[in-house]
Design an enzyme around this catalytic site. Structure first.
Site, PDB file in Angstrom:
ATOM      1  CG  HIS A 141      -2.274   0.633   0.919  1.00  0.00           C
ATOM      2  ND1 HIS A 141      -2.504   1.437  -0.172  1.00  0.00           N
ATOM      3  CD2 HIS A 141      -3.450   0.578   1.579  1.00  0.00           C
ATOM      4  CE1 HIS A 141      -3.760   1.844  -0.167  1.00  0.00           C
ATOM      5  NE2 HIS A 141      -4.355   1.334   0.888  1.00  0.00           N
ATOM      6  CG  ASP A 179      -4.203   3.903  -5.588  1.00  0.00           C
ATOM      7  OD1 ASP A 179      -4.515   2.960  -6.357  1.00  0.00           O
ATOM      8  OD2 ASP A 179      -4.063   5.072  -5.973  1.00  0.00           O
TER       9      ASP A 179
END
Length: 437
Positions: free
Chosen positions: A409, A413
């Site tokens: 992450h 995204d």
């Protein structure tokens, strides 16, 4: 007879050094061309080094556990023309040489501290000649500017006090308390530390981890420590793909001499999706993102020992199905026979883990560093599904599979990760059933 040198061989483009595990030919012993002289380990795979010619081994220039750069001489030998009769050196001679080597080693240790050269042409002095530093530990130490003198002060939890990755990472996380001569360094009170709990681990049979299992454990801990993992899930209807494969697998093998498993079909679908979403095919270098030039798909594979390894299908996006199937079958066979080489397991940019092979419905895979994401494919299972038809909804038996994508992450995204995963599912669901083999 002429004397020649045996060099540390190159075991892959990204491999710059190897660790000598053990010598299989003693000093003074004869060997034929092709005989295995020693075993060498890298941070990816163990390798056997064959003799380039027939001869007699004169001297080992490095002891086991030595880390040696590619291209450096590791032994000297006399080249012998034609077939030679192998003779095992007499015990007395071996003992004498061993004693002499031990004496020389002791003298060297007291008179001069050994120096290990790194990839960046710098040198660190090792305070203790018996200290063993793996290529992986050395790489991490260089990244964090940890000297060998400082490494020697870090407690090791591995076999014979060997320093493991988790030891060094925890030491760095703790603020490097032994960095200076002062025994105590002020640690950051806000930093997270693993609680030192005195847990009851129970009793039972003790099974010592082998070297590869320790490397896997360190790699998994490092991955979870480095990348904030997020996992997304989709399900795909593979009914048409399953029917096409079942109808063509026999003809495929007869025509091309290759088994048609589901793995090549998964690799093909993933490679197409990676090409559409190049920001999945990346790795992190500090504050920079490296977008890879090649799409190399790794496939997690079980070894006979039960450990896992990741052989790589290079440039999967440029290969047709026959070529992918051929490479998948070749790598799988080598893995089963424990014969994978350095080039077979290097350079992956995205990894697939087929947890469905073991009957799992789905999985939450851990990212294969330094990649940005990893895909797990579950078992293909028949289920009753509601199908929307022009004439109305119907309930049909369909071949369904869950796909799960774990991604880093920091650089991927939810939108990118979800879109990429959906594209893989679409590639599998929209498989061309009119496709010729």
């Amino acid at each position: 007879m002429t004397e020649d040198q045996l060099l540390m061989p190159k075991m892959g483009e990204s491999i710059t050094e190897g660790t000598i595990l053990n010598w299989l030919v003693a000093e003074g012993e004869a060997f034929e061309e092709g005989d295995i002289l020693l075993e060498v380990a890298t941070d990816k795979v163990d390798n056997e080094v064959p003799a380039p010619a027939s001869g007699i081994l004169k001297k080992h220039l490095f002891e086991p556990k030595s880390v040696v750069a590619v291209g450096v001489a590791i032994a000297t030998y006399e080249v012998v023309e034609g077939t030679i009769v192998k003779k095992t050196p007499k015990k007395e001679a071996v003992a004498t040489k061993s004693t002499e080597a031990s004496t020389k080693k002791t003298t060297k240790k007291t008179s001069q501290k050994p120096v290990i050269t790194t990839n960046h042409n710098t040198a660190f002095t090792v305070p203790d000649g018996t200290m063993f530093v793996s290529p992986l530990i050395k790489s991490i130490a260089q990244q964090h500017h940890v000297s060998y003198e400082e490494l020697a002060r870090v407690p090791g939890t591995g076999k014979e006090g060997r320093l493991r990755k988790s030891d060094l990472m925890q030491y760095i996380e703790d603020g490097r308390p032994f960095q200076f001569a002062q025994p105590v360094a002020q640690a950051d009170p806000t930093a997270y530390r693993i609680p030192q709990l005195d847990l009851d681990k129970g009793t039972g049979k003790i099974v010592e981890m082998d070297r590869m299992r320790q490397m896997i454990a360190d790699h998994m801990v490092y991955s979870k420590h480095t990348s904030p993992h997020v996992t997304a899930y989709v399900e795909a209807d593979l009914t048409e793909l399953v029917h096409w494969r079942n109808a063509n697998k026999v003809a495929f093998q007869e025509k091309h001499g290759q088994k048609l498993t589901f793995t090549p079909l998964f690799v093909e679908a993933v490679a197409k999706a990676v090409k559409d979403f190049p920001m999945i095919n990346v790795s992190v270098d500090g504050a920079n993102i490296i977008v890879k030039e090649h799409i190399n798909i790794g496939m997690a594979t079980a070894l006979p020992s039960g450990n896992l390894i990741v052989p790589v299908v290079k440039d999967a996006d440029k290969k047709n199905l026959v070529e992918i199937a051929s490479e998948v079958n070749r790598l799988s066979a080598l893995a089963r026979e424990n014969k994978l080489r350095g080039d077979d397991v290097k350079g992956s940019t995205f990894t697939i883990s087929n947890v469905g092979t073991f009957g799992s419905v789905m999985g939450t895979p851990i990212i294969n560093q330094p990649e940005a994401a990893i895909l797990a494919t579950g078992i293909i299972k028949k289920r009753a599904e509601v199908m929307e038809r022009p004439e109305g909804d119907t309930i049909e038996i369909r071949q369904m599979m869950y796909l799960s994508l774990s991604f880093d992450h920091r650089i991927v995204d939810g939108f990118l990760g979800g879109s990429f995963l959906k594209r893989i599912a679409d590639n599998l669901e929209q498989f061309d059933t009119k496709r010729k083999i």
